[in-house]
Design a protein around this motif. Structure first.
Motif, PDB file in Angstrom:
ATOM      1  N   ASN A 149       0.799  -1.241   0.000  1.00  0.00           N
ATOM      2  CA  ASN A 149       0.000   0.000   0.000  1.00  0.00           C
ATOM      3  C   ASN A 149       0.827   1.284   0.000  1.00  0.00           C
ATOM      4  O   ASN A 149       0.268   2.375   0.122  1.00  0.00           O
ATOM      5  CB  ASN A 149      -0.968   0.045   1.193  1.00  0.00           C
ATOM      6  N   GLY A 151       2.248   2.508  -2.436  1.00  0.00           N
ATOM      7  CA  GLY A 151       1.941   3.227  -3.681  1.00  0.00           C
ATOM      8  C   GLY A 151       2.901   2.884  -4.813  1.00  0.00           C
ATOM      9  O   GLY A 151       3.076   3.679  -5.737  1.00  0.00           O
ATOM     10  N   LYS A 152       3.495   1.690  -4.780  1.00  0.00           N
ATOM     11  CA  LYS A 152       4.476   1.278  -5.805  1.00  0.00           C
ATOM     12  C   LYS A 152       3.824   1.195  -7.188  1.00  0.00           C
ATOM     13  O   LYS A 152       4.359   1.715  -8.173  1.00  0.00           O
ATOM     14  CB  LYS A 152       5.103  -0.078  -5.421  1.00  0.00           C
ATOM     15  N   SER A 153       2.679   0.539  -7.236  1.00  0.00           N
ATOM     16  CA  SER A 153       2.015   0.372  -8.546  1.00  0.00           C
ATOM     17  C   SER A 153       1.544   1.720  -9.095  1.00  0.00           C
ATOM     18  O   SER A 153       1.670   1.989 -10.293  1.00  0.00           O
ATOM     19  CB  SER A 153       0.801  -0.541  -8.423  1.00  0.00           C
ATOM     20  N   ALA A 154       0.992   2.542  -8.208  1.00  0.00           N
ATOM     21  CA  ALA A 154       0.481   3.847  -8.664  1.00  0.00           C
ATOM     22  C   ALA A 154       1.607   4.676  -9.276  1.00  0.00           C
ATOM     23  O   ALA A 154       1.436   5.306 -10.327  1.00  0.00           O
ATOM     24  CB  ALA A 154      -0.163   4.589  -7.494  1.00  0.00           C
ATOM     25  N   LYS A 266       2.708   9.955  -1.301  1.00  0.00           N
ATOM     26  CA  LYS A 266       1.377  10.420  -0.851  1.00  0.00           C
ATOM     27  C   LYS A 266       1.457  11.766  -0.141  1.00  0.00           C
ATOM     28  O   LYS A 266       0.746  12.012   0.839  1.00  0.00           O
ATOM     29  CB  LYS A 266       0.681   9.379   0.039  1.00  0.00           C
ATOM     30  N   ASP A 268       0.359  14.434  -1.129  1.00  0.00           N
ATOM     31  CA  ASP A 268      -0.904  15.172  -1.316  1.00  0.00           C
ATOM     32  C   ASP A 268      -1.839  14.987  -0.129  1.00  0.00           C
ATOM     33  O   ASP A 268      -2.741  15.801   0.101  1.00  0.00           O
ATOM     34  CB  ASP A 268      -1.603  14.702  -2.605  1.00  0.00           C
ATOM     35  N   SER A 296       3.926  12.508  -5.073  1.00  0.00           N
ATOM     36  CA  SER A 296       2.602  11.891  -5.028  1.00  0.00           C
ATOM     37  C   SER A 296       2.514  11.070  -6.308  1.00  0.00           C
ATOM     38  O   SER A 296       2.311  11.612  -7.390  1.00  0.00           O
ATOM     39  CB  SER A 296       1.493  12.949  -4.993  1.00  0.00           C
ATOM     40  N   GLY A 297       2.746   9.789  -6.156  1.00  0.00           N
ATOM     41  CA  GLY A 297       2.754   8.898  -7.322  1.00  0.00           C
ATOM     42  C   GLY A 297       1.427   8.874  -8.033  1.00  0.00           C
ATOM     43  O   GLY A 297       1.356   8.585  -9.224  1.00  0.00           O
ATOM     44  N   MET A 298       0.375   9.175  -7.308  1.00  0.00           N
ATOM     45  CA  MET A 298      -0.947   9.138  -7.931  1.00  0.00           C
ATOM     46  C   MET A 298      -1.274  10.463  -8.624  1.00  0.00           C
ATOM     47  O   MET A 298      -1.772  10.490  -9.735  1.00  0.00           O
ATOM     48  CB  MET A 298      -2.008   8.836  -6.883  1.00  0.00           C
TER      49      MET A 298
HETATM   50  N1  LIG Z   1      -3.656  10.052  -2.082  1.00  0.00           N
HETATM   51  C1  LIG Z   1      -2.769   9.231  -2.638  1.00  0.00           C
HETATM   52  N2  LIG Z   1      -3.061   7.927  -2.709  1.00  0.00           N
HETATM   53  C2  LIG Z   1      -2.161   7.106  -3.284  1.00  0.00           C
HETATM   54  C3  LIG Z   1      -0.950   7.588  -3.806  1.00  0.00           C
HETATM   55  N3  LIG Z   1      -0.256   6.540  -4.308  1.00  0.00           N
HETATM   56  C4  LIG Z   1      -1.025   5.460  -4.126  1.00  0.00           C
HETATM   57  N4  LIG Z   1      -2.171   5.779  -3.499  1.00  0.00           N
HETATM   58  C5  LIG Z   1      -3.254   4.889  -3.114  1.00  0.00           C
HETATM   59  O1  LIG Z   1      -2.750   3.946  -2.187  1.00  0.00           O
HETATM   60  C6  LIG Z   1      -3.315   2.668  -2.412  1.00  0.00           C
HETATM   61  C7  LIG Z   1      -2.214   1.654  -2.666  1.00  0.00           C
HETATM   62  O2  LIG Z   1      -1.532   1.988  -3.848  1.00  0.00           O
HETATM   63  P1  LIG Z   1      -0.750   0.885  -4.676  1.00  0.00           P
HETATM   64  O3  LIG Z   1      -0.051   1.584  -5.781  1.00  0.00           O
HETATM   65  O4  LIG Z   1      -1.613  -0.247  -5.034  1.00  0.00           O
HETATM   66  O5  LIG Z   1       0.264   0.387  -3.587  1.00  0.00           O
HETATM   67  P2  LIG Z   1       1.325  -0.810  -3.698  1.00  0.00           P
HETATM   68  O6  LIG Z   1       2.507  -0.391  -2.933  1.00  0.00           O
HETATM   69  O7  LIG Z   1       1.547  -1.197  -5.111  1.00  0.00           O
HETATM   70  O8  LIG Z   1       0.526  -1.928  -2.929  1.00  0.00           O
HETATM   71  P3  LIG Z   1       0.824  -3.518  -2.945  1.00  0.00           P
HETATM   72  O9  LIG Z   1       0.496  -3.979  -4.341  1.00  0.00           O
HETATM   73  O10 LIG Z   1      -0.126  -4.035  -1.913  1.00  0.00           O
HETATM   74  O11 LIG Z   1       2.238  -3.717  -2.569  1.00  0.00           O
HETATM   75  C8  LIG Z   1      -4.247   2.819  -3.602  1.00  0.00           C
HETATM   76  O12 LIG Z   1      -5.537   3.011  -3.112  1.00  0.00           O
HETATM   77  C9  LIG Z   1      -3.751   4.065  -4.273  1.00  0.00           C
HETATM   78  O13 LIG Z   1      -4.794   4.741  -4.942  1.00  0.00           O
HETATM   79  C10 LIG Z   1      -0.674   9.000  -3.708  1.00  0.00           C
HETATM   80  O14 LIG Z   1       0.344   9.524  -4.124  1.00  0.00           O
HETATM   81  N5  LIG Z   1      -1.636   9.762  -3.111  1.00  0.00           N
END
Ligand SMILES: Nc1nc2c(ncn2[C@@H]2O[C@H](COP(=O)(O)OP(=O)(O)OP(=O)(O)O)[C@@H](O)[C@H]2O)c(=O)[nH]1
Length: 351
Positions: A149, A151-154, A266, A268, A296-298
């Protein structure tokens, strides 16, 4: 009631054949004419209604007029039955429907044309990518690690955009897999997933899934750049000691030929931006990290700087991945087909 009795009595007293007592009401309440009583051959049909099929027509079948729908008859009928006002409303509705159909058809046409224009632009870009000779190509492998969580994928999705290759990926080893490819100019960056990378609450790899975890940890060393990412908002609100230990461990155990960067993700979500400075202060003295980024990767904040940094680290060697991925092409084709289908549907309706 009195009038009814008189009428009934009058009807019953007339000559034979005795008419049905209710027939007088049929005369009053329907357009059916009373049969002339003197005419015996017609009196047989006196109770039946007029039916044109009882009479032969002299017009041969193939000369009979064919009934075709003509709007002007309908309009005349509307005018006679409902008056001009209804006609106006009907006409207005038809015009309105046609106007909407035209707007929709135009919007779909524009969308289809824009899509084709973008395709042409991308083709040009792709052609320019295609002419990068092997000896001019640069590439970089980047691993991203962090707690679930974080935010690696985002972040990967944001950086590579639609070029995320989720289908028919070329797997390099069993322990790590390309999750995205960014090809820009002469440089290609491949992002790798690090499955099974876990730390227990003591900050060390779990023992129970030792082989898998060890192989995941060893894969970390294969990347030229390792991004260690954590959720800075969570760190400020509900800090996790395992995440802190992971960051510290990555900072301490640096390896030659690998640059490590710390990404506070994150941002933001952090309301008081000065809180970010506190976090930066907390990790600033860790020796192993080349750079710190607040991103903010998203939403994309700070991602441009990070991408620029990665592009600069690329090494002179041929690309490993095909810069054109199947998924993007397939998705575009499907989208275009949907637009085309809808467009044709609406053009057909306008006709
Ligand atoms: N507000 C905000 N939310 C984010 C950001 N990056 C990721 N998220 C949210 O955080 C959650 C997890 O993001 P992922 O990218 O799936 O995280 P991950 O690290 O790949 O998660 P795993 O696959 O479980 O290892 C999602 O609901 C995203 O929308 C960001 O920069 N800002």
């Amino acid at each position: 009631m009195k009038a009814l009795r008189i009428l009934t009595a009058t009807t019953l007293s007339t000559s034979s054949p005795k008419p049905n007592p209710t027939s007088i009401f049929r005369v009053f309440f329907s357009a059916e004419p009373l049969p002339p009583e003197s005419d015996s051959h017609l009196s047989e049909q006196s109770d039946s209604t007029f039916d044109s099929s009882h009479y032969e027509t002299l017009i041969p079948d193939d000369h009979k007029p064919k009934h075709t729908w003509d709007k002007k008859f309908r309009n005349r009928a509307d005018k006679l039955v409902f008056g001009d006002e209804t006609k106006g409303k009907v006409k207005f509705k038809e015009e309105e429907d046609e106007r909407r159909r035209r707007i929709l058809a135009k919007a779909l046409l524009e969308a289809a044309l824009n899509n084709e224009k973008e395709d042409e632009e991308e083709e040009e870009e792709d052609e320019s990518l295609g002419v990068v000779k092997d000896e001019d190509q640069k590439s970089l492998s980047v691993g991203i690690i962090g707690a679930p969580n974080a935010g690696k994928s985002a972040l990967t999705n944001y950086m590579v955009g639609t070029k995320v290759a989720a289908v028919s990926r070329k797997t390099n080893t069993t322990t790590h897999e390309v999750v995205g490819v960014l090809t820009k100019g002469d440089t290609q960056i491949c992002f790798f997933d690090t499955p099974g990378l876990m730390l227990n609450c003591g900050g060390f790899p779990y023992r129970d899934v030792k082989a898998r975890v060890e192989s995941a940890w060893s894969s970390v060393n294969l990347y030229e750049v390792l991004i260690v990412m954590f959720d800075v908002h969570r760190h400020l609100t509900r800090p996790d000691s395992r995440v802190v230990k992971l960051i510290k461990r990555m900072g301490e155990r640096s390896i030659p030929n690998q640059k490590r960067v710390l990404c506070m993700n994150k941002i933001d979500l952090v309301e008081k931006k000065k809180d970010l400075l506190k976090v930066a202060e907390e990790f600033k003295d860790l020796p192993g990290f080349e750079r710190h980024f607040m991103i903010s990767g998203m939403k994309g904040a700070g991602v441009k700087d990070l991408t620029q940094f990665l592009m600069e680290q690329a090494l002179e060697r041929p690309w490993e991945e095909d810069p054109f991925t199947m998924t993007e092409e397939v998705m575009k084709m499907i989208s275009l087909e949907v637009v085309r289908e809808r467009l044709l549907d609406h053009v057909h309706q306008v006709d």
